[in-house]
Design an enzyme around this catalytic site. Structure first.
Site, PDB file in Angstrom:
ATOM      1  N   ASP A 153      74.619  54.044 -12.220  1.00 35.23           N
ATOM      2  CA  ASP A 153      74.005  55.039 -10.644  1.00 35.23           C
ATOM      3  C   ASP A 153      72.911  54.312  -9.415  1.00 35.23           C
ATOM      4  OD1 ASP A 153      73.851  57.228  -9.210  1.00 35.23           O
ATOM      5  OD2 ASP A 153      73.257  58.545 -11.025  1.00 35.23           O
ATOM      6  N   TRP A 188      77.510  55.697  -4.974  1.00 38.06           N
ATOM      7  CA  TRP A 188      77.871  57.109  -3.869  1.00 38.06           C
ATOM      8  C   TRP A 188      78.747  56.943  -2.501  1.00 38.06           C
ATOM      9  CZ3 TRP A 188      72.431  57.512  -3.937  1.00 38.06           C
ATOM     10  CH2 TRP A 188      71.687  57.441  -5.115  1.00 38.06           C
ATOM     11  N   GLY A 189      79.210  55.164  -2.920  1.00 44.00           N
ATOM     12  CA  GLY A 189      80.159  55.186  -1.556  1.00 44.00           C
ATOM     13  C   GLY A 189      79.940  54.135  -0.197  1.00 44.00           C
ATOM     14  N   ASP A 209      78.247  63.374  -5.202  1.00 41.15           N
ATOM     15  CA  ASP A 209      78.906  64.062  -6.388  1.00 41.15           C
ATOM     16  C   ASP A 209      79.720  65.134  -5.835  1.00 41.15           C
ATOM     17  OD1 ASP A 209      76.276  62.763  -7.282  1.00 41.15           O
ATOM     18  OD2 ASP A 209      75.416  64.421  -8.570  1.00 41.15           O
TER      19      ASP A 209
HETATM   20  C1  GLA Z   1      73.706  60.760  -9.524  1.00 37.34           C
HETATM   21  C2  GLA Z   1      74.332  60.826  -9.474  1.00 37.34           C
HETATM   22  C3  GLA Z   1      75.429  62.050 -10.688  1.00 37.34           C
HETATM   23  C4  GLA Z   1      74.335  61.978 -11.884  1.00 37.34           C
HETATM   24  C5  GLA Z   1      73.993  62.044 -11.558  1.00 37.34           C
HETATM   25  C6  GLA Z   1      72.747  61.927 -13.002  1.00 37.34           C
HETATM   26  O1  GLA Z   1      73.595  62.140  -8.801  1.00 37.34           O
HETATM   27  O2  GLA Z   1      76.291  60.559  -8.259  1.00 37.34           O
HETATM   28  O3  GLA Z   1      77.360  61.521 -11.141  1.00 37.34           O
HETATM   29  O4  GLA Z   1      75.020  60.838 -12.618  1.00 37.34           O
HETATM   30  O5  GLA Z   1      72.840  61.079 -10.899  1.00 37.34           O
HETATM   31  O6  GLA Z   1      71.142  62.421 -12.732  1.00 37.34           O
END
Ligand code: GLA
Length: 419
Positions: A153, A188-189, A209
């Protein structure tokens, strides 16, 4: 000495960034803990016995036979401190037998284990330790446990560091273990990730997300147009998946939220991915050859959920060995959109979609001439098959058109009839 240096360099070149993971593998399918039973990520479901129970239900219900073999534990499994050797360790109350035992158990069932960590100093939730400055150590720990997938992440990345450099370092560390591990990047792109991630990872998030909503307005976090299914579909259209998706480098629009349904006390506010939204989500993820990690409860496979998740003809489009990421052909102001994905045997998968902008039903059409299949002409007769119903609709010349309700679609397989 010089010979040794040259040899070491050549070994690096030969190893590449494949993480030992077969690039011929299909996009992963399975279950993630993230939204199971409750609000996504708040009290994430995560314990040895629950995970084993869910995995068993996946086998018993025939999901693993269809390729749903992955079990992915998101930001929920690790202890809040590293152990005395500086290694990541699972929460001892939730995983008393440790991660190696869980991986062994899943492998015996023909399944694979994926674990979450973070490229930064801490994970996104509850300040668990991140992997920053520990990439080699953590890669070795994951390898020692027999883990099959590592998601990294993007939280708590030190601002002076470059994200691409950090992910490249982690990828090299995973590769160096010699243990096959699929590397799932989750930045996240940001930073036009699709341009560089295919060289270092097997799947990469292209957007923030995916929340269990149809439409959720853009926020400051992450690339993309918002976090709902509708938003992701529009964002993916502009990325042109066919340009980037290739075998072993899957674009990841995030987890499936199939039939998610959670209400506040007294049912005052409910969050729902209804049947239409969930089936539309599945069709598009399939068309993009995207990972299919279901984030809702696999023990709760209602007839509707089975119909969405376990349709063999739909899954055949997902697994089609050409592994093209489908593209949008047009987007009309009525909300009508047509998408296509060429298939290995010369067929074409098509989604005729109503994005629901006007709230009205609309006609959506596809013309053979627009499909850009080299040897198809408007005069050809084409068999149109409904993939959800598993039945032929009929033979058509020039094109096909139908009326589609808001947020819905028809998912078709087109086969040219030989003269
Ligand atoms: C971020 C990621 C999610 C998830 C959470 C975990 O938001 O984008 O997919 O893994 O963290 O805390």
């Amino acid at each position: 000495m010089l010979i040794l240096v040259v040899l070491a360099y050549l070994v690096t070149l030969i190893q590449g960034y494949d993480n030992g993971y077969l690039t011929s593998a299909e996009p992963p399918k399975g279950w993630s803990t993230w939204c199971t039973n409750e609000l996504c990520g708040i009290p994430d479901l995560c314990s040895e016995w629950e995970v084993k129970k869910k995995a068993k239900s996946m086998v018993d219900q025939g999901m693993t036979a269809l390729g749903y073999t992955w079990v992915f534990l998101d930001d929920c499994w690790s202890d809040t401190e590293r152990d005395a050797n500086g290694e990541l360790q699972p929460n001892p109350h939730l995983f008393p037998n440790g991660m190696k035992a869980l991986a062994d158990h899943l492998h015996d069932m023909g399944m694979q284990l994926g674990l979450y960590t973070c490229i930064g100093t801490k994970t996104c939730k509850r300040n668990r330790p991140g992997s920053y400055n520990n990439y080699e150590t953590d890669a070795n720990t994951m390898a020692k446990w027999g883990v099959d997938m590592v998601k990294a992440d993007y939280c708590y990345k030190p601002s002076e560091e470059n994200g691409q450099d950090l992910y490249t370092r982690f990828s090299k560390a995973l590769n160096a273990t010699g243990h096959p591990m699929l590397f799932s990047m989750c930045n996240w792109g940001e930073d036009q990730v699709y341009e560089w991630a295919p060289d270092i990872a097997q799947m990469y998030r292209v957007q923030m997300d995916h929340l269990p909503f149809w439409h959720w307005p853009p926020t400051a976090m992450g690339a993309g147009y918002g976090a709902g299914t509708h938003d992701i579909i529009n964002y993916m259209a502009d990325l042109n998946p066919s340009k980037w998706v290739k075998k072993g480098a899957w674009m990841d629009p995030d987890f499936l939220e199939t039939l998610y349904h959670v209400c506040s006390p007294g049912d005052r506010i409910c969050t729902t991915m209804d049947f239409t939204a969930s089936r539309t989500e599945m069709a598009f993820w399939t068309l993009w050859s995207a990972p299919l990690l279901m984030a809702t409860n696999p023990e709760d496979m209602s007839d509707d959920k089975r119909a969405i998740i376990m349709n063999k003809e739909v899954l055949a489009v997902h697994n089609d060995p050409l592994f093209v990421g489908g593209d949008r052909m047009y987007n009309a102001t009525s909300g009508a959109q047509a998408w296509r994905k060429p298939l290995n045997n010369g067929d074409v998968a098509v989604i005729l979609y109503n994005s629901g902008e006007t709230g009205q039903s609309t006609d959506v059409a596809v013309a053979w001439a627009d499909l850009q299949v080299v040897d198809w002409t408007a005069d050809d007769t084409v068999t149109v098959r409904d993939l959800w119903a598993n039945e032929d609709i009929g033979d058509y010349s020039a094109g096909y058109s139908t009326t589609v309700d808001p947020r819905d679609h028809v998912f078709l397989r087109l086969t040219k009839k030989m003269a």
